[in-house]
Write a protein that holds these residues in place. Structure first.
Motif, PDB file in Angstrom:
ATOM      1  N   SER A1558       0.840  -1.196   0.000  1.00 22.06           N
ATOM      2  CA  SER A1558       0.000   0.000   0.000  1.00 22.06           C
ATOM      3  C   SER A1558       0.873   1.244   0.000  1.00 22.06           C
ATOM      4  O   SER A1558       2.079   1.186   0.194  1.00 22.06           O
ATOM      5  N   LYS A1588      -5.344  -8.367   5.212  1.00 23.15           N
ATOM      6  CA  LYS A1588      -6.015  -7.879   4.016  1.00 23.15           C
ATOM      7  C   LYS A1588      -6.265  -9.031   3.061  1.00 23.15           C
ATOM      8  O   LYS A1588      -5.452  -9.945   2.954  1.00 23.15           O
ATOM      9  N   PHE A1598      -1.391  -1.003  -5.769  1.00 19.71           N
ATOM     10  CA  PHE A1598      -2.430  -0.519  -4.857  1.00 19.71           C
ATOM     11  C   PHE A1598      -3.796  -1.145  -5.182  1.00 19.71           C
ATOM     12  O   PHE A1598      -4.769  -0.463  -5.426  1.00 19.71           O
TER      13      PHE A1598
END
Length: 1643
Positions: A1558, A1588, A1598
């Motif tokens: 990220s 995640k 991303f």
């Protein structure tokens, strides 16, 4: 009212301004301009609007909105243009006619505060906060033609000269400058300005307007001025909402004026209208425009002369150089210097104590109406810092000692059981206390500076009004029980003497004072006040409400009684000669008292005086406790009750007047003036005092407590002394003379006058008393022969005033102290100076010791000795205890000799500011002290060593924190030193180097060529053979199970719920409720960060209500600041979130007895203690707790106001009084050799008993705040936790202990902690360490340091382990079984544990003896490989748990270990940047067949290819490499790598997973990943503790994902179980394993 209103006020009827128009809304209103020829006014405001008003019919003529807030306005001389200055530094010119814009110019950045057109209309001057004035030419379309740059501060006012050639300016720095126009050159030669005429005068500086300033004022409180040249009148507007008219010019400061009130707060501008008929004023914050017509009727600023007594009183300031509130800070500042000293052993405090027994004194000289009967007929009043309850039948006193400085006022509750007292102080407080228990009910703080001078209760007793001593005499109305301020308002610039709440309507009150009589009513959070209507307001000294709600009676300083209806004066009645100081309303009629010493009874309309009593010596009854000093003393307080009239006089006497006439004197003290002289009689229980009030008095110290004799002196005196036979009494006076009087009759024997300055000490020599030594401020000591009355010697040598002197036993040697802290010795009688070394001084047998210098008293000087003097000392005749008095009002007792610095002491507060003298009586039975300005003589009983009863008012302990080490224990140290950081600030768990994957630049790969159809299709990225045909992606993860419990650094965090059916505990940031029958867990997941503490509400009204506190970053109430969540354990509903300013985190929470209050303690440096009303989310009170860590604070189980906190060398007993927190340190000195240890836990017993568990294993037992017993070695190690059972009072303790036959780490005790039963926790640990205990029905719940939660049966002592977890982290390795729903974990605690998901429990654990780093199953699930931190790896057979083989080829941690899919090879990756291959077919010798070279950094994760021929390695340099197996050759061609199908994928690196990184990973990383068996998803864990879920592959940066919270910072590993049914995640910091159920997408 949101929008403002405009009033026109005709001054005749000033009290009812009427509304003419709605005015501006938000923002301050500054701009005001008046039209030069028409009756128009223009205003502009921060609300961006400009408005034009008519002054005739008050209509709003025009309005228009601008872009910016408007700060000033001006109309051109011809009335055509209107210029507006803006807040952003620009200005705009509008046409007045139609409000259209002419120009808009921005030359400055800061606000334009003033602009003016020149009288000839040619130029506009614009002054801004950039400290410059720009000049623009009107005819050249406002072109800039000049600038004035002389000022260094912002421009506040400007005026043009009549010829338009000069400009004068004022600036914020208080300078007045002149410039030539239009160029703007500064005029330095003031000569050319001599004859200038100014066209307007709006400046506040300059000789013509000197008189607008009061004599002593800051420069900034007058905002605006405007001169009316033709009538020679000047109008000013100021910050207090006053409009004043003065003569113009007014040259002398402090000129007389007329004043008018209309605005609420500051007035920003004032202007005359063009024809000088009106003044227009605008208010800043009240947004109103007022218009005044000029009449003449207003308050003159001169008033009749004042009575001398009142004059004297209004000049008292009550300011202190040092307030007791300042001491903690001063100590902190001094601490640095004394670090070294603190390490040394300090002299310990004496075993003896003192207890206040009786006070001679009453504060009448500057207070009034402070004397009342209580419910039980006792008398309550105040003197010094003590509230006194006097029993006149028994002649005894009881004391309220909650104040620490002078009490100035006292009011009694209508039921006569509670009293309110207000004191002097920087942030002065009002205490409301009950007269029986003498305990504070509420303390009101935070509103009054300097002091509180008047108080009154409402008739229903619910409200209290107070008046402060600040410059504005703030009036506050309180709901005193809640400690809440209802409304507040500035009262008056002059002193207010009385406040009274209307008995019929508690929203109304009156205040009376110097030139002040006001009638107030409450309006919201403010009060609206109106002046009494009486022409010139006289000074009012007292006031009461009469028989209806609108009748008020007040007594004036001239002896009249004013009778008011509402605010109108009906009539006045002459009542006394001189001021009426006190009045009291009766059922029928009134009683008044005045300076004339007369008590008068009146009928209910003040028509007739029914009776008068003169206070005279002749009518003094025989039972009196003293003598009247003079007839007709000034009466300051009157109260009725119990058939008597109670009278308090200015001279400090309290008298009881019988209705039939005789007067009894009950209590008396010295009059106004400081008391310094004190001497005790050598044989009898008597003492003599002499004061600046010019009296010498003899007091009886026996139980009759009376004044035996008094004599007036020519001058005040400062010292006195009895002769050794007690027959003579020597008195030193302030004019340098002294006299010797007969001690019985007080008649003169001899007197001398040899010195000019004050006689400071006087002493007879011992034995026959042949010589008298007389010390003076002139720096000499004279020695007289008493027998022949001659001076025989003079001691010279000092240059400073002499302060103390003592004789030795033989009468040959004098010891002298001076004001410069010098110590001298002189030989008597000649006075020759001697030099004696310190060691010899101690050997000399001194007859008395009252000196404060020398090695034997070194320890009496406090740490903060720069700000306080020790004024006096006195050694008991057994030479064991030294008493001292100092400038902060403390009386202290030390153990003598007091060697070494900063000895420990016992300290007592009762005197207000200075204790001027202390003396022991001849038999050491009593200590007498005098208090300087508080006029008191206090008598203390001396309680010897063995005296152990617990005292109501015990001392406070010493200044410096004790240097005892408090004890040591590794667990306590760890808990204390742990630094809690929030997840958002976490950094890498691994020492990574290099560029992060999403920042790396990609080389273009060979795949960019157009595809040739003959090429083979790209193989699968991942082998997906074990999922069957139906591949379904995972859509969501649901938390199913958590294995872990935070026991190693948290405590008291495991509790029963629902009668023991469930338990509740926490780990990471989840609260867990575990059902004991089904083993199902449910979770509370609203916390954003780690939970540190948990408690449950035990009140039946709040079943299953839980509070948990979490880690935070700053205490700034932002999203990352720590918070407390209150929630329902069954529904998991959040009931309340309390955002704290405890920076770092909340370490302890506790509910009160009713369950409505919550107590929390912070981890901030001050360890603040806060009380909340959790249902409203409101903070009730907060206070600094302790400089070191507080571990636990708990409410007493039966109380909403009392709680105890314990911590490092800390135990404190707290009381919540209203909104104030009061606390007392635990007093240890009652038990021999008890030292303050580190306290870890607390429990409670009946009758105010408290138990605290210590680090040494002892439990201390406290009654109130006094230590009464020690239960030695309740445990062999620290007592970490205690639990009080509410239903039967039994107490459970848990500690650190080796299991033995008789002892155990868990014990159950009776209510007094006398008998106990020990339980052993059969955990197999060498040392058990219990961190949390809770008791249910027949069961005890225990949480241990080793992350186990155990249930112990009370009857059979059977242990049942309910929860297991890794006890030390991080957990690094997770391995899931290839076919069953079980998994292994490997952790730093040296264990491998096998967990069963369907069974929800730990099946097995293996102790390896070394920290383990990684664990993996073989493809068949029959073997397990384990990699260790020391470089060794082990292979176990699953069936037998026997070791199949082990090897140690490396010396640093093994990071990952993997079996190849064909079970032939084992790959071992280590921190040594290597991967070793072992061939398992060669048997358990485990010889290395090869290793991979040139790995750039340590190995993180490894994966085999599906065909076992390749391995991919992710490394600490953010590089992913591929090697051949078993040769160890690196594969570099990307095309080759792209064609490999992997058996598993756990790498966080590689193009296929670039999307898992990220943006905000600059300090922290994605630490682990795992692709599902279906190959459709990847789950990752990172340093922020987030799990995640992504789609796989995710080659776009991303990528979209779902995130799941719960873990603490740093996830170390993540794995899918077989069939993708579950995901297991492992946490480093939280030592917990989370099992998430996978929710698959439907077909």
């Amino acid at each position: 009212m949101e929008d403002s209103e405009i009033f026109e006020v005709v001054v005749h009827d000033r009290n009812k301004p009427f509304l003419i128009m709605q005015g501006h809304c938000e923002g301050e209103l500054w701009a005001l301009a008046v039209h030069p020829t028409k009756p128009l006014a223009m205003t502009g405001s921060d609300d961006h609007s400009v408005r034009i008003w008519s002054l005739i019919d008050h209509a709003l003529i025009a309005r228009c909105n601008m872009e910016e807030p408007i700060r000033c306005a001006a109309v051109s001389t011809d009335g055509i243009h209107l210029a507006l200055g803006m807040k952003d530094g620009s200005y705009t010119v509008l046409r007045v006619r139609d409000m259209t814009e002419v120009v808009h110019i921005k030359d400055r950045k800061e606000a334009v505060h003033e602009l003016k057109y020149s009288p000839d209309g040619a130029h506009l001057a614009v002054g801004s906060n950039d400290s410059s004035v720009d000049v623009y030419s009107v005819v050249q379309r406002y072109k800039k033609v000049g600038e004035c740059l002389g000022s260094t501060s912002f421009i506040t006012h400007m005026d043009w000269s009549t010829d338009s050639k000069y400009l004068q300016t004022n600036d914020g720095g208080g300078r007045r400058l002149f410039y030539r126009m239009p160029g703007g050159k500064e005029v330095s030669n003031r000569e050319e300005l001599k004859l200038l005429q100014w066209s307007t005068w709006t400046c506040v500086l300059g000789p013509e307007v000197n008189g607008i300033w009061p004599k002593y004022s800051e420069i900034n409180d007058i905002n605006s001025v405007d001169a009316n040249f033709s009538n020679q009148v000047l109008v000013t507007a100021d910050d207090y909402g006053l409009v004043k008219l003065l003569r113009y010019p007014c040259v002398r400061k402090g000129a007389k004026f007329k004043k008018y009130l209309g605005h609420s707060a500051h007035i920003t501008n004032a202007r005359w209208s063009h024809d000088h008929q009106w003044v227009i004023t605008i208010g800043g914050a009240d947004h109103s425009v007022f218009q005044w017509s000029e009449e003449s009727d207003s308050d003159q600023s001169d008033v009749p002369e004042m009575d001398s007594e009142i004059e004297q009183e209004t000049q008292l300031t009550y300011r202190r150089q040092v307030y007791k509130e300042d001491l903690p800070q001063l100590k902190e500042q001094c601490k640095e210097k004394h670090r070294a000293v603190a390490m040394k052993k300090r002299e310990k405090a004496p075993g003896n104590g003192a207890k206040l027994h009786f006070i001679h004194g009453y504060r009448g000289y500057d207070c009034r109406s402070n004397l009342f009967y209580t419910q039980t007929g006792e008398i309550v009043y105040h003197v010094a810092a003590v509230g006194v309850v006097y029993n006149r039948q028994q002649n005894t006193q009881r004391f309220y000692m909650g104040h620490d400085d002078d009490i100035l006022c006292l009011a009694i509750h209508p039921l006569k059981d509670y009293v309110a007292t207000g004191q002097v102080g920087r942030d002065s407080s009002v205490h409301i206390w009950d007269t029986e228990q003498l305990k504070p009910m509420s303390v009101l703080r935070g509103f009054h500076q300097l002091g509180v001078c008047a108080l009154d209760f409402s008739a229903d007793g619910k409200r209290l009004a107070s008046v402060g001593l600040d410059d504005n005499h703030t009036i506050v109305l309180w709901d005193w029980r809640k400690g809440e301020k209802l409304s507040a308002i500035w009262g008056s610039k002059d002193k207010i003497f009385v406040v009274k709440i209307n008995p019929y309507m508690p929203d109304k009150l009156i205040t009376a004072g110097v030139k002040h009589m006001k009638f107030w009513h409450k309006a919201g959070g403010g009060l609206i006040g109106r002046k009494g209507n009486m022409g010139k307001t006289e000074s009012m000294m007292c006031g009461v409400y009469g028989w209806t709600e609108e009748m008020v009676f007040s007594g004036t300083c001239t002896g009249d009684i004013c009778i008011w209806r509402d605010m109108f004066l009906l009539k006045t009645v002459k009542a006394h000669d001189g001021p009426v100081f006190s009045m009291h309303a009766l059922e029928k009629g009134f009683v008044t008292g005045g300076k004339d010493g007369i008590v008068a009874l009146w009928d209910d309309t003040f028509e007739r005086c029914l009776k008068t009593y003169a206070i005279k010596r002749s009518v003094l009854a025989p039972g009196s406790k003293g003598l009247l000093l003079e007839d007709n003393p000034s009466i300051r307080a009157i109260s009725l009750g119990h058939g008597h009239i109670l009278v308090g006089t200015k001279n400090g006497e309290i008298l009881e007047v019988d209705k039939s006439g005789p007067i009894t004197l009950l209590v008396q003290g010295h009059m106004e003036g400081e008391v310094w002289g004190l001497a005790t009689h050598p044989q009898l229980p008597l003492c003599a005092t002499v004061s600046d009030d010019k009296t010498l008095r003899i007091w009886d110290l026996s139980p009759s407590h009376c004044m035996l004799a008094v004599r007036k002196l020519r001058k005040g005196g400062r010292c006195c002394c009895f002769s050794p036979d007690g027959k003579g009494l020597a008195v030193g006076l302030n004019d340098g003379s002294f006299l010797i009087v007969n001690a019985d009759t007080l008649e003169d024997l001899v007197s001398f006058h040899h010195r000019k300055d004050v006689i400071s000490d006087i002493r007879f020599s011992p034995g026959t008393g042949k010589y008298l030594a007389v010390a003076s401020v002139d720096s000499f000591v004279d020695i007289y022969n008493v027998m022949n009355s001659k001076r025989v010697g003079v001691c010279k040598g000092s240059l400073n005033c002499i302060t103390h002197l003592d004789w030795d036993k033989r009468g040959k040697l004098l010891q002298v102290n001076t004001g410069a802290k010098e110590q001298f010795f002189f030989e008597a009688p000649r006075g020759k100076r001697q030099t004696i070394p310190g060691s010899e001084v101690e050997k000399i047998d001194w007859n008395t010791w009252t000196c404060v210098l020398g090695p034997s008293v070194e320890g009496i000087w406090p740490v903060v000795s720069e700000v306080t003097e020790v004024t006096s000392a006195s050694l008991s005749s057994d030479k064991k205890v030294l008493a001292t008095g100092d400038d902060l009002g403390y009386v202290k007792l030390f153990r003598y000799p007091v060697k070494g610095k900063y000895a420990k002491f016992k300290r007592y507060v009762a005197h207000s500011t200075h204790v001027t003298n202390v003396r022991w009586t001849q038999d050491d039975g009593l200590l007498v002290t005098v208090g300087g300005a508080d006029t008191c003589l206090m008598i203390w009983t001396h309680e010897p060593e063995g005296h152990r009863e617990i005292r109501q008012c015990d001392s406070e302990e010493s200044d410096i924190e004790s240097e005892d080490d408090g004890g040591y224990d590794s667990d306590v140290t760890r808990e204390n030193e742990i630094t809690y950081t929030i997840k958002a600030l976490s950094t890498n768990v691994r020492p990574m180097t290099g560029v992060k994957p999403h920042m790396q630049l990609k080389e273009p790969s060979l795949d960019e060529r157009p595809p040739v159809s003959r090429a083979l299709p790209q193989p699968e990225k991942l082998m997906t053979n074990n999922v069957g045909k139906k591949k379904r992606p995972v859509e969501d993860l649901v938390l199913d199970l958590v294995f872990g419990y935070r026991g190693n650094d948290c405590r008291n965090n495991v509790h029963y719920l629902n009668e023991g059916a469930d338990i509740i505990y926490h780990t990471a940031s989840v609260g867990i409720v575990l059902n004991l029958t089904t083993s199902c867990q449910s979770f509370y997941v609203e916390h954003s960060d780690d939970i540190l503490c948990l408690t449950i509400n035990q009140h039946p009204k709040f079943p299953n209500v839980v509070a948990t506190g979490q880690v935070g970053d700053t205490g700034d109430m932002s999203a990352t600041s720590p918070s407390i969540h209150v929630w329902d354990a069954m529904t998991k509903q959040t009931l309340s979130v309390l955002r704290c300013f405890h920076s770092s985190g909340v370490c302890s929470v506790s509910f009160s007895a009713t369950g409505k209050l919550l107590l929390s303690v912070g981890l901030d440096p001050e360890h603040t203690v806060t009380i909340w009303k959790w249902q409203e989310g409101a903070k009730v009170a907060t206070r600094l707790g302790h400089s070191q860590r507080i571990f636990v604070a708990e409410f007493r189980p039966d109380s909403d106001t009392h709680f105890v906190s314990v911590g490092i060398k800390h135990v404190r007993f707290w009381t919540l009084a209203g909104r104030a927190l009061l606390s007392k340190k635990g007093v240890l000195s009652t038990i021999e050799d008890a030292r303050m240890q580190t306290m870890l836990s607390v429990a409670f017993g009946a009758n105010n008993l408290t138990f605290t568990g210590t680090i040494s294993g002892d439990v201390c037992v406290w009654k109130e705040h006094i230590l009464v017993r020690i239960v030695a070695k309740a445990h062999t190690g620290p007592v970490f936790t205690m639990y009080t059972t509410l239903r039967d009072g039994l107490i459970v303790t848990g500690g650190k202990e080796r299991p033995s036959k008789e002892g155990g780490a868990l014990k159950l005790w009776d209510q007094e902690l006398k008998r106990c039963r020990a339980f052993r926790l059969e955990t197999g640990q060498v040392i058990d360490c219990v961190r949390s205990v809770c008791r249910g029905k027949g069961k005890i719940l225990v949480g241990t340091r080793n992350a186990e939660i155990i249930e112990v049966g009370e009857k059979n002592a059977a242990c049942n382990i309910l929860v297991n977890g890794h006890m030390d982290g991080p957990i690094w390795g997770v391995g899931t079984h290839p076919s069953r729903d079980v998994f292994l974990s490997a952790a730093e605690d040296g264990t491998i544990r096998l967990w069963d998901i369907p069974e929800k429990k730990m099946l097995n654990k293996v102790n390896l003896g070394h920290p383990a780093r990684t664990v993996s199953y073989s493809p068949e699930g029959d073997m397990v490989a384990i990699g260790m931190k020391n470089g060794e790896f082990i292979i176990l057979l699953v069936a037998s748990l026997k070791i199949w083989g082990k090897k140690r080829d490396r010396r640093s941690p093994i990071q990952d270990i993997r079996f190849s899919p064909n079970s032939r090879y084992l790959a071992v990756g280590s921190t040594e940047s290597a991967v070793d291959f072992y061939d398992l077919t060669l048997g358990p010798q485990l010889n290395r067949v090869n290793c991979c070279r040139e790995i750039p950094s340590f190995v993180m994760q490894m994966d085999f290819s599906a065909d076992s021929t390749h391995v991919q390695v992710s490394t600490g340099a953010y590089k992913r490499l591929v090697y051949e197996v078993p040769s160890g050759k690196q594969v570099t061609e990307q095309i080759h790598i792209d064609r490999i199908t992997w058996a598993t994928w756990t790498s966080v690196l590689g193009d296929e997973v670039i999307g898992i990184w990220s943006r905000n990973t600059d300090k922290a990383d994605v630490t682990c990943a795992c692709v599902s068996h279906s190959g459709l998803n990847v789950v990752t864990g990172d340093d922020f503790g987030m799990v995640k879920l992504f789609d796989f592959p995710c080659p776009e940066k991303f990528a979209k994902h779902k995130r799941f919270l719960g873990h603490s910072a740093h996830l170390t590993n993540v794995r899918f179980t077989n069939g993708d049914r579950y995901v297991v995640t492992a946490g480093a910091d939280d030592r917990s394993l989370f099992v998430w159920r996978c929710v698959h997408a439907p077909h």
